[in-house]
Scaffold this active site. Structure first.
Site, PDB file in Angstrom:
ATOM      1  N   GLY A 185     -80.328  72.085 115.342  1.00 44.72           N
ATOM      2  CA  GLY A 185     -81.641  71.503 115.040  1.00 44.72           C
ATOM      3  C   GLY A 185     -81.817  70.730 113.750  1.00 44.72           C
ATOM      4  O   GLY A 185     -82.950  70.515 113.332  1.00 44.72           O
ATOM      5  N   ILE A 187     -85.714  72.118 108.629  1.00 43.12           N
ATOM      6  CA  ILE A 187     -85.356  73.427 108.064  1.00 43.12           C
ATOM      7  C   ILE A 187     -83.864  73.684 108.307  1.00 43.12           C
ATOM      8  O   ILE A 187     -83.166  74.218 107.450  1.00 43.12           O
ATOM      9  CB  ILE A 187     -86.250  74.531 108.664  1.00 43.12           C
ATOM     10  CG1 ILE A 187     -87.727  74.254 108.334  1.00 43.12           C
ATOM     11  CG2 ILE A 187     -85.828  75.900 108.138  1.00 43.12           C
ATOM     12  CD1 ILE A 187     -88.732  75.152 109.022  1.00 43.12           C
ATOM     13  N   VAL A 222     -80.069  72.136 124.435  1.00 42.58           N
ATOM     14  CA  VAL A 222     -80.166  73.606 124.542  1.00 42.58           C
ATOM     15  C   VAL A 222     -80.635  74.095 125.913  1.00 42.58           C
ATOM     16  O   VAL A 222     -80.609  75.290 126.179  1.00 42.58           O
ATOM     17  CB  VAL A 222     -81.098  74.223 123.474  1.00 42.58           C
ATOM     18  CG1 VAL A 222     -80.457  74.267 122.117  1.00 42.58           C
ATOM     19  CG2 VAL A 222     -82.459  73.561 123.450  1.00 42.58           C
ATOM     20  N   TYR A 232     -93.439  81.014 114.239  1.00 42.65           N
ATOM     21  CA  TYR A 232     -94.672  80.823 113.462  1.00 42.65           C
ATOM     22  C   TYR A 232     -95.692  81.889 113.846  1.00 42.65           C
ATOM     23  O   TYR A 232     -95.718  82.362 114.990  1.00 42.65           O
ATOM     24  CB  TYR A 232     -95.221  79.401 113.705  1.00 42.65           C
ATOM     25  CG  TYR A 232     -96.404  79.112 112.831  1.00 42.65           C
ATOM     26  CD1 TYR A 232     -96.277  79.145 111.443  1.00 42.65           C
ATOM     27  CD2 TYR A 232     -97.659  78.863 113.379  1.00 42.65           C
ATOM     28  CE1 TYR A 232     -97.380  78.923 110.631  1.00 42.65           C
ATOM     29  CE2 TYR A 232     -98.761  78.638 112.575  1.00 42.65           C
ATOM     30  CZ  TYR A 232     -98.611  78.684 111.200  1.00 42.65           C
ATOM     31  OH  TYR A 232     -99.696  78.486 110.398  1.00 42.65           O
ATOM     32  N   TYR A 255    -102.307  74.856 117.526  1.00 43.61           N
ATOM     33  CA  TYR A 255    -100.881  75.113 117.757  1.00 43.61           C
ATOM     34  C   TYR A 255    -100.566  75.060 119.253  1.00 43.61           C
ATOM     35  O   TYR A 255     -99.405  74.997 119.665  1.00 43.61           O
ATOM     36  CB  TYR A 255    -100.472  76.451 117.144  1.00 43.61           C
ATOM     37  CG  TYR A 255     -99.024  76.500 116.710  1.00 43.61           C
ATOM     38  CD1 TYR A 255     -98.560  75.711 115.665  1.00 43.61           C
ATOM     39  CD2 TYR A 255     -98.117  77.331 117.350  1.00 43.61           C
ATOM     40  CE1 TYR A 255     -97.244  75.751 115.266  1.00 43.61           C
ATOM     41  CE2 TYR A 255     -96.782  77.384 116.960  1.00 43.61           C
ATOM     42  CZ  TYR A 255     -96.349  76.597 115.925  1.00 43.61           C
ATOM     43  OH  TYR A 255     -95.033  76.636 115.529  1.00 43.61           O
ATOM     44  N   LYS A 301     -93.749  80.585 120.946  1.00 50.04           N
ATOM     45  CA  LYS A 301     -93.216  81.393 119.846  1.00 50.04           C
ATOM     46  C   LYS A 301     -93.269  82.884 120.187  1.00 50.04           C
ATOM     47  O   LYS A 301     -92.369  83.645 119.806  1.00 50.04           O
ATOM     48  CB  LYS A 301     -93.979  81.099 118.543  1.00 50.04           C
ATOM     49  CG  LYS A 301     -93.710  79.718 117.975  1.00 50.04           C
ATOM     50  CD  LYS A 301     -92.215  79.439 117.792  1.00 50.04           C
ATOM     51  CE  LYS A 301     -91.936  78.182 117.004  1.00 50.04           C
ATOM     52  NZ  LYS A 301     -90.509  77.798 117.061  1.00 50.04           N
ATOM     53  N   LYS A 305     -93.836  70.337 106.244  1.00 50.54           N
ATOM     54  CA  LYS A 305     -94.017  68.999 106.817  1.00 50.54           C
ATOM     55  C   LYS A 305     -92.684  68.429 107.299  1.00 50.54           C
ATOM     56  O   LYS A 305     -91.972  67.765 106.549  1.00 50.54           O
ATOM     57  CB  LYS A 305     -94.672  68.084 105.785  1.00 50.54           C
ATOM     58  CG  LYS A 305     -95.416  66.980 106.437  1.00 50.54           C
ATOM     59  CD  LYS A 305     -96.398  66.327 105.505  1.00 50.54           C
ATOM     60  CE  LYS A 305     -97.095  65.211 106.271  1.00 50.54           C
ATOM     61  NZ  LYS A 305     -98.170  64.626 105.544  1.00 50.54           N
TER      62      LYS A 305
HETATM   63  P1  NAI Z   1     -87.467  69.406 113.219  1.00 51.01           P
HETATM   64  O1  NAI Z   1     -88.204  68.445 114.072  1.00 51.01           O
HETATM   65  O2  NAI Z   1     -86.716  68.862 112.071  1.00 51.01           O
HETATM   66  O3  NAI Z   1     -86.481  70.304 114.109  1.00 51.01           O
HETATM   67  C1  NAI Z   1     -86.663  70.536 115.498  1.00 51.01           C
HETATM   68  C2  NAI Z   1     -85.308  70.286 116.151  1.00 51.01           C
HETATM   69  O4  NAI Z   1     -85.287  70.658 117.540  1.00 51.01           O
HETATM   70  C3  NAI Z   1     -84.890  68.812 116.077  1.00 51.01           C
HETATM   71  O5  NAI Z   1     -83.657  68.690 115.390  1.00 51.01           O
HETATM   72  C4  NAI Z   1     -84.751  68.427 117.528  1.00 51.01           C
HETATM   73  O6  NAI Z   1     -83.801  67.396 117.766  1.00 51.01           O
HETATM   74  C5  NAI Z   1     -84.361  69.763 118.154  1.00 51.01           C
HETATM   75  N1  NAI Z   1     -84.470  69.755 119.607  1.00 51.01           N
HETATM   76  C6  NAI Z   1     -85.556  69.405 120.345  1.00 51.01           C
HETATM   77  N2  NAI Z   1     -85.243  69.456 121.663  1.00 51.01           N
HETATM   78  C7  NAI Z   1     -83.939  69.855 121.755  1.00 51.01           C
HETATM   79  C8  NAI Z   1     -83.054  70.074 122.844  1.00 51.01           C
HETATM   80  N3  NAI Z   1     -83.445  69.928 124.115  1.00 51.01           N
HETATM   81  N4  NAI Z   1     -81.789  70.478 122.569  1.00 51.01           N
HETATM   82  C9  NAI Z   1     -81.371  70.654 121.285  1.00 51.01           C
HETATM   83  N5  NAI Z   1     -82.171  70.455 120.222  1.00 51.01           N
HETATM   84  C10 NAI Z   1     -83.452  70.048 120.455  1.00 51.01           C
HETATM   85  O7  NAI Z   1     -88.577  70.432 112.689  1.00 51.01           O
HETATM   86  P2  NAI Z   1     -88.506  71.846 111.930  1.00 51.01           P
HETATM   87  O8  NAI Z   1     -89.854  72.055 111.391  1.00 51.01           O
HETATM   88  O9  NAI Z   1     -87.348  71.893 111.028  1.00 51.01           O
HETATM   89  O10 NAI Z   1     -88.343  72.889 113.133  1.00 51.01           O
HETATM   90  C11 NAI Z   1     -87.321  73.841 113.202  1.00 51.01           C
HETATM   91  C12 NAI Z   1     -87.861  75.160 113.750  1.00 51.01           C
HETATM   92  O11 NAI Z   1     -88.743  75.742 112.783  1.00 51.01           O
HETATM   93  C13 NAI Z   1     -88.662  75.037 115.038  1.00 51.01           C
HETATM   94  O12 NAI Z   1     -88.390  76.140 115.873  1.00 51.01           O
HETATM   95  C14 NAI Z   1     -90.100  75.115 114.526  1.00 51.01           C
HETATM   96  O13 NAI Z   1     -91.016  75.528 115.506  1.00 51.01           O
HETATM   97  C15 NAI Z   1     -89.910  76.153 113.440  1.00 51.01           C
HETATM   98  N6  NAI Z   1     -91.014  76.252 112.488  1.00 51.01           N
HETATM   99  C16 NAI Z   1     -91.454  75.127 111.845  1.00 51.01           C
HETATM  100  C17 NAI Z   1     -92.523  75.200 110.987  1.00 51.01           C
HETATM  101  C18 NAI Z   1     -93.065  73.974 110.354  1.00 51.01           C
HETATM  102  O14 NAI Z   1     -94.212  73.998 109.889  1.00 51.01           O
HETATM  103  N7  NAI Z   1     -92.323  72.889 110.279  1.00 51.01           N
HETATM  104  C19 NAI Z   1     -93.190  76.498 110.687  1.00 51.01           C
HETATM  105  C20 NAI Z   1     -92.615  77.628 111.374  1.00 51.01           C
HETATM  106  C21 NAI Z   1     -91.566  77.489 112.249  1.00 51.01           C
END
Ligand code: NAI
Length: 270
Positions: free
Chosen positions: A15, A22, A67, A150, A160, A167, A198
């Site tokens: 991811g 993150i 995935v 989350y 959300y 989640k 963000k």
């Molecule tokens: P991000 O957008 O950078 O990461 C999400 C990732 O999921 C991306 O790299 C995307 O390419 C990947 N993805 C989507 N569909 C996919 C698929 N079919 N196969 C493989 N990969 C796939 O955003 P972030 O915020 O870093 O998100 C990472 C995790 O953290 C997520 O689970 C998100 O829900 C969780 N999270 C984020 C928060 C936030 O405020 N940004 C707060 C709490 C949890």
């Protein structure tokens, strides 16, 4: 600063989309702590090419995998084990996609086909990853798997949307698979419930900026950043936490246990 907490450990990071992700921040910290990495993302996300920068810095190969595709996951684990010359010590599942959120559908009128896709990508994918590792016996004893979640899984945050349900399911998968993998191979599986950050996924939530400021004011320590989250994940991948499993761990500056703060009261009285 490095403590060599992950010296000799081998991990797969799902991811990392861009440097705000993150997963990106976590990969950097794991590398600093001495881990060897394999990076993966959806083939479509990789076309942006950003991940190659991270691959260079962390000296990690990039192996594409959707995935929701079991063949992709099998190939990923096969190639990762070949690269490492053995089993895997940790996995970061940092993957989410809200199809209805993306298409602007309100929670009360979600499209169920999109919703299935949301749940498959954001939640059951953790099961798919673990199942693949299980079938291939790819994880070493005491391996650690972390998924990111989350607090909307426990409390209502209206905007959300369907991701709240996603989640809750993700956390359930971590708990239930954690039981079986713990017994079989002492593998631990946890979710980290992170403050808003963000990123590309985060900003998809309606009214995200207001949400971020509210969380900041409601957390005695303030919002935890992506780098803070990366540090916490490092501890969970390390041997220092080897008896922690099946937990949903709040990493949110105290938000989850705060009823109200003076900052919020002051705001209301204005
Ligand atoms: P991000 O957008 O950078 O990461 C999400 C990732 O999921 C991306 O790299 C995307 O390419 C990947 N993805 C989507 N569909 C996919 C698929 N079919 N196969 C493989 N990969 C796939 O955003 P972030 O915020 O870093 O998100 C990472 C995790 O953290 C997520 O689970 C998100 O829900 C969780 N999270 C984020 C928060 C936030 O405020 N940004 C707060 C709490 C949890």
């Amino acid at each position: 600063m490095s403590y060599n907490l992950l010296k000799g450990k081998k991990g797969i990071v799902f991811g990392a989309l861009d440097e705000k992700s993150i997963a990106w921040r976590t990969a950097l910290r794991c590398h600093e702590e001495g881990a060897q990495l394999v990076l993966t993302n959806a083939p479509v996300a990789m076309r942006m090419g950003e991940i190659n920068k991270l691959a260079e810095t962390t000296k990690a190969p990039v192996i594409p995998a959707d995935v929701t595709n079991m063949d992709d996951l099998k190939k990923l684990f096969e190639e990762a084990m070949k690269h490492f010359g053995g089993g895997i010590d940790f996995i970061l599942h940092s993957v989410a996609m809200g199809m209805n959120v993306r298409k602007g559908k309100h929670y009360t009128e979600i499209d169920y086909n999109w919703n299935q896709k949301t749940l498959d990508i954001s939640s059951m994918s953790l099961h798919r990853v673990l199942r693949t590792a299980w079938d291939m016996d790819a994880l070493n004893e005491h391996a650690s798997v972390v998924g990111l979640t989350y607090i909307a899984a426990q409390r209502v945050f209206p905007d959300y949307n369907e991701m709240a349900d996603a989640k809750a399911l993700l956390e359930a998968v971590a708990r239930n698979f954690g039981y079986h993998y713990g017994i079989r191979k002492k593998v631990r599986i946890n979710t980290v419930s992170q403050s808003p950050v963000k990123t590309t996924a985060g900003s998809g939530v309606k009214g995200f900026d207001g949400f971020l400021t509210y969380a900041e004011k409601m957390s005695p320590l303030g919002n935890a950043s992506a780098d803070d989250c990366a540090n916490y994940c490092v501890t969970l991948f390390s041997d220092l936490t080897k008896m922690v499993t099946m937990q949903n761990l709040f990493h949110d500056g105290g938000f989850s246990f705060t009823g109200v703060t003076q900052a919020v009261i002051d705001q209301m009285e204005k």
